[in-house]
Write a protein that holds these residues in place. Structure first.
Motif, mmCIF file in Angstrom:
data_model
loop_
_atom_site.group_PDB
_atom_site.id
_atom_site.type_symbol
_atom_site.label_atom_id
_atom_site.label_comp_id
_atom_site.label_asym_id
_atom_site.label_seq_id
_atom_site.Cartn_x
_atom_site.Cartn_y
_atom_site.Cartn_z
ATOM 1 N N ILE A 98 -7.560 8.132 10.761
ATOM 2 C CA ILE A 98 -6.747 8.585 9.639
ATOM 3 C C ILE A 98 -7.304 8.003 8.348
ATOM 4 C CG2 ILE A 98 -4.412 8.807 8.714
ATOM 5 C CD1 ILE A 98 -3.360 7.822 11.414
ATOM 6 N N THR A 99 -7.443 8.826 7.332
ATOM 7 C CA THR A 99 -7.782 8.332 6.009
ATOM 8 C C THR A 99 -6.570 8.537 5.111
ATOM 9 O OG1 THR A 99 -9.257 8.565 4.096
ATOM 10 C CG2 THR A 99 -8.873 10.542 5.410
ATOM 11 N N MET A 100 -6.242 7.511 4.307
ATOM 12 C CA MET A 100 -5.027 7.596 3.500
ATOM 13 C C MET A 100 -5.140 6.750 2.246
ATOM 14 S SD MET A 100 -2.310 5.319 5.718
ATOM 15 C CE MET A 100 -2.570 6.304 7.190
ATOM 16 N N VAL A 101 -4.236 7.013 1.316
ATOM 17 C CA VAL A 101 -4.210 6.246 0.070
ATOM 18 C C VAL A 101 -3.665 4.847 0.355
ATOM 19 C CG1 VAL A 101 -4.004 8.279 -1.404
ATOM 20 C CG2 VAL A 101 -1.939 7.209 -0.492
ATOM 21 N N GLN A 102 -4.086 3.888 -0.457
ATOM 22 C CA GLN A 102 -3.778 2.485 -0.187
ATOM 23 C C GLN A 102 -2.289 2.174 -0.229
ATOM 24 O OE1 GLN A 102 -6.129 -0.358 -2.331
ATOM 25 N NE2 GLN A 102 -4.724 -2.037 -1.964
ATOM 26 N N THR A 103 -1.574 2.727 -1.217
ATOM 27 C CA THR A 103 -0.156 2.381 -1.347
ATOM 28 C C THR A 103 0.629 2.773 -0.109
ATOM 29 O OG1 THR A 103 -0.065 2.381 -3.756
ATOM 30 C CG2 THR A 103 1.964 2.900 -2.604
ATOM 31 N N PHE A 104 0.382 3.957 0.430
ATOM 32 C CA PHE A 104 1.118 4.379 1.625
ATOM 33 C C PHE A 104 0.758 3.496 2.817
ATOM 34 C CE2 PHE A 104 1.839 7.033 5.406
ATOM 35 C CZ PHE A 104 3.178 7.312 5.231
ATOM 36 N N ALA A 105 -0.523 3.168 2.944
ATOM 37 C CA ALA A 105 -0.952 2.320 4.053
ATOM 38 C C ALA A 105 -0.307 0.946 3.975
ATOM 39 C CB ALA A 105 -2.472 2.186 4.054
ATOM 40 N N SER A 106 -0.273 0.371 2.762
ATOM 41 C CA SER A 106 0.242 -0.985 2.597
ATOM 42 C C SER A 106 1.763 -1.051 2.590
ATOM 43 C CB SER A 106 -0.296 -1.586 1.292
ATOM 44 O OG SER A 106 -1.706 -1.588 1.277
ATOM 45 N N ALA A 107 2.388 -0.142 1.853
ATOM 46 C CA ALA A 107 3.835 -0.219 1.665
ATOM 47 C C ALA A 107 4.618 0.343 2.838
ATOM 48 C CB ALA A 107 4.229 0.521 0.386
ATOM 49 N N TRP A 108 3.999 1.232 3.627
ATOM 50 C CA TRP A 108 4.781 1.851 4.696
ATOM 51 C C TRP A 108 4.109 1.754 6.063
ATOM 52 C CZ3 TRP A 108 4.813 5.620 8.437
ATOM 53 C CH2 TRP A 108 6.074 5.969 8.942
ATOM 54 N N LEU A 109 2.896 2.288 6.194
ATOM 55 C CA LEU A 109 2.296 2.394 7.527
ATOM 56 C C LEU A 109 2.128 1.042 8.202
ATOM 57 C CD1 LEU A 109 1.018 4.610 9.435
ATOM 58 C CD2 LEU A 109 -1.171 3.646 8.719
ATOM 59 N N ALA A 110 1.670 0.040 7.456
ATOM 60 C CA ALA A 110 1.429 -1.273 8.068
ATOM 61 C C ALA A 110 2.690 -1.851 8.692
ATOM 62 C CB ALA A 110 0.866 -2.235 7.019
ATOM 63 N N ARG A 111 3.853 -1.489 8.161
ATOM 64 C CA ARG A 111 5.117 -2.012 8.688
ATOM 65 C C ARG A 111 5.507 -1.364 10.009
ATOM 66 N NH1 ARG A 111 9.284 -2.037 3.563
ATOM 67 N NH2 ARG A 111 8.041 -3.294 2.111
ATOM 68 N N TYR A 112 5.172 -0.089 10.161
ATOM 69 C CA TYR A 112 5.767 0.673 11.253
ATOM 70 C C TYR A 112 4.788 1.193 12.301
ATOM 71 C CZ TYR A 112 9.607 0.672 7.902
ATOM 72 O OH TYR A 112 10.584 0.276 7.024
ATOM 73 N N ILE A 113 3.472 1.071 12.061
ATOM 74 C CA ILE A 113 2.514 1.660 12.993
ATOM 75 C C ILE A 113 2.603 1.031 14.382
ATOM 76 C CG2 ILE A 113 0.635 0.080 12.374
ATOM 77 C CD1 ILE A 113 0.374 3.851 13.237
ATOM 78 N N GLY A 114 3.088 -0.197 14.441
ATOM 79 C CA GLY A 114 3.268 -0.830 15.747
ATOM 80 C C GLY A 114 4.192 -0.038 16.646
ATOM 81 N N GLY A 115 5.184 0.623 16.052
ATOM 82 C CA GLY A 115 6.100 1.441 16.845
ATOM 83 C C GLY A 115 5.410 2.634 17.476
ATOM 84 N N PHE A 116 4.428 3.176 16.792
ATOM 85 C CA PHE A 116 3.666 4.282 17.375
ATOM 86 C C PHE A 116 2.877 3.786 18.582
ATOM 87 C CE2 PHE A 116 -0.330 6.667 17.714
ATOM 88 C CZ PHE A 116 0.165 7.956 17.910
ATOM 89 N N HIS A 117 2.274 2.607 18.458
ATOM 90 C CA HIS A 117 1.468 2.076 19.554
ATOM 91 C C HIS A 117 2.318 1.759 20.777
ATOM 92 C CE1 HIS A 117 -2.475 1.878 17.769
ATOM 93 N NE2 HIS A 117 -1.985 1.323 16.672
ATOM 94 N N ILE A 118 3.553 1.321 20.560
ATOM 95 C CA ILE A 118 4.409 0.982 21.701
ATOM 96 C C ILE A 118 4.613 2.188 22.602
ATOM 97 C CG2 ILE A 118 6.780 0.384 22.343
ATOM 98 C CD1 ILE A 118 6.832 -1.492 19.921
ATOM 99 N N ASN A 119 4.815 3.358 21.987
ATOM 100 C CA ASN A 119 5.084 4.562 22.774
ATOM 101 C C ASN A 119 3.847 5.413 23.025
ATOM 102 O OD1 ASN A 119 7.953 4.151 22.968
ATOM 103 N ND2 ASN A 119 8.075 4.690 20.795
ATOM 104 N N ASN A 120 2.723 5.022 22.413
ATOM 105 C CA ASN A 120 1.483 5.784 22.595
ATOM 106 C C ASN A 120 0.328 4.807 22.799
ATOM 107 O OD1 ASN A 120 2.287 8.788 21.694
ATOM 108 N ND2 ASN A 120 3.280 7.331 20.308
ATOM 109 N N GLY A 121 0.486 3.964 23.786
ATOM 110 C CA GLY A 121 -0.492 2.913 24.021
ATOM 111 C C GLY A 121 -1.867 3.399 24.388
ATOM 112 N N ASP A 122 -1.987 4.668 24.777
ATOM 113 C CA ASP A 122 -3.291 5.214 25.156
ATOM 114 C C ASP A 122 -4.080 5.724 23.960
ATOM 115 O OD1 ASP A 122 -1.254 7.154 24.899
ATOM 116 O OD2 ASP A 122 -2.486 8.645 25.928
ATOM 117 N N VAL A 123 -3.485 5.646 22.743
ATOM 118 C CA VAL A 123 -4.158 6.127 21.537
ATOM 119 C C VAL A 123 -4.312 4.979 20.546
ATOM 120 C CG1 VAL A 123 -4.096 7.734 19.595
ATOM 121 C CG2 VAL A 123 -3.212 8.449 21.834
ATOM 122 N N ALA A 124 -5.541 4.650 20.212
ATOM 123 C CA ALA A 124 -5.811 3.644 19.183
ATOM 124 C C ALA A 124 -5.882 4.345 17.829
ATOM 125 C CB ALA A 124 -7.120 2.928 19.463
#
Length: 302
Positions: A98-124
């Motif tokens: 994924i390529t994205m703008v810095q503000t979205f990555a820092s202010a939002w994605l970094a907080r919640y991406i762990g939740g995606f990994h919990i339910n999608n452990g087969d996808v890095a």
């Protein structure tokens, strides 16, 4: 049995490269062949075609009339093959780029991406920080992008995340130490990135003369997320997007002192090349993304 009308692909590759370069020598370099081998392949193709495809002179070659008719179709066919190969090669089910703008990555994605990994452990998930509006998915190897704009990029499926609304925000301690009763009061206070055009727009939309911004003081930070950190630290006022800072507004780290929120025409979009809608890893990430946005940004407006 009828003769297969498709010429040998090696000959077609030699013709395509020579046609693009107007040179057998450069075609040979591109294809890692000898010049004699390129010339031989093109002769084979000309024999098959029934007339010369190049006009040869002592020091250069250029397409004949027949070659000029054939070249666009051959080049287009190889482009399709290249794109198809890149798509197939890039479609690894265990890696989402994924390529994205810095503000979205820092202010939002970094907080919640762990939740995606919990339910999608087969996808890095691999994140690239970039704000380039024009993106070549095929050459960069990116699966999807999150970009600011109008969502009208040719060849891309685009889905709106939220608009870039913005308004003044500050830390409670900043408001305790500074008088901020009406919008024009911001002019005499420290402002994060005071020369950002957003400040002038926000003030003028409320009928406030923004000429004083020329003398405004404050750190020049450029990135909205970093402006937000400066505001939370009590160092300056900042113009921020409420949807991105919903958590801080909710827990009191930031305060929105005025009701007026300006809406930018541009929004943040999830986008990817058309045809990737059914890629499993993209479908899973997209479903998670919009579900999580609804949970964590109840104030987002689309």
């Amino acid at each position: 049995m009828a003769l297969d009308p498709l010429p040998p692909l090696t000959a077609l590759r030699a013709f395509d490269a020579a046609a693009r370069h107007n040179s057998f020598t450069k075609a040979a370099e591109e294809l890692n062949m000898s010049q004699a081998a390129v010339s031989y392949q093109i002769r084979q193709l000309e024999d098959r075609f029934g007339e010369p495809l190049f006009i040869r002179s002592a020091r250069q070659v250029h397409l004949s009339e027949a070659g000029a008719r054939l070249a666009p179709s051959v080049t287009e066919a190889f482009d399709i093959i290249r794109r198809g190969f890149a798509e197939a090669k890039g479609q690894r089910d265990d890696l989402l780029t994924i390529t994205m703008v810095q503000t979205f990555a820092s202010a939002w994605l970094a907080r919640y991406i762990g939740g995606f990994h919990i339910n999608n452990g087969d996808v890095a998930v691999k994140v690239d920080i970039s704000s380039d509006v024009i993106l070549d998915f095929h050459s960069t190897g990116m699966d999807i992008a999150i970009r600011s704009g109008h969502g009208d990029w040719p060849g891309l499926a685009s889905k709106k995340l939220f608009h870039f609304d913005y308004t003044v925000m500050a830390a409670p301690c900043f408001l305790e130490e500074n008088v901020l009763e009406k919008p024009e009061d911001v002019m005499g206070l420290s402002m994060a990135s005071p020369h950002d055009p957003w400040w002038r727009i926000w003030l003028e939309k409320q009928g406030i003369d923004a000429k004083g911004l020329e003398r405004a003081r404050g750190p020049v930070l450029d990135v909205q997320y970093i402006n937000g950190i400066a505001a939370m630290s009590g160092h300056a006022l900042a113009l921020l997007t409420p949807a991105l800072f919903y958590t801080e507004l909710t827990n009191g780290s930031l305060v929105q002192p005025f009701d007026y929120v300006h809406r930018e025409e541009k929004a943040l979009w999830l986008c990817y090349p058309k045809g990737r809608e059914n890629w499993s890893k993209i479908k899973r990430f997209e479903e998670w993304l919009f579900t999580k946005l609804d949970e964590t940004m109840p104030n987002r407006r689309v």
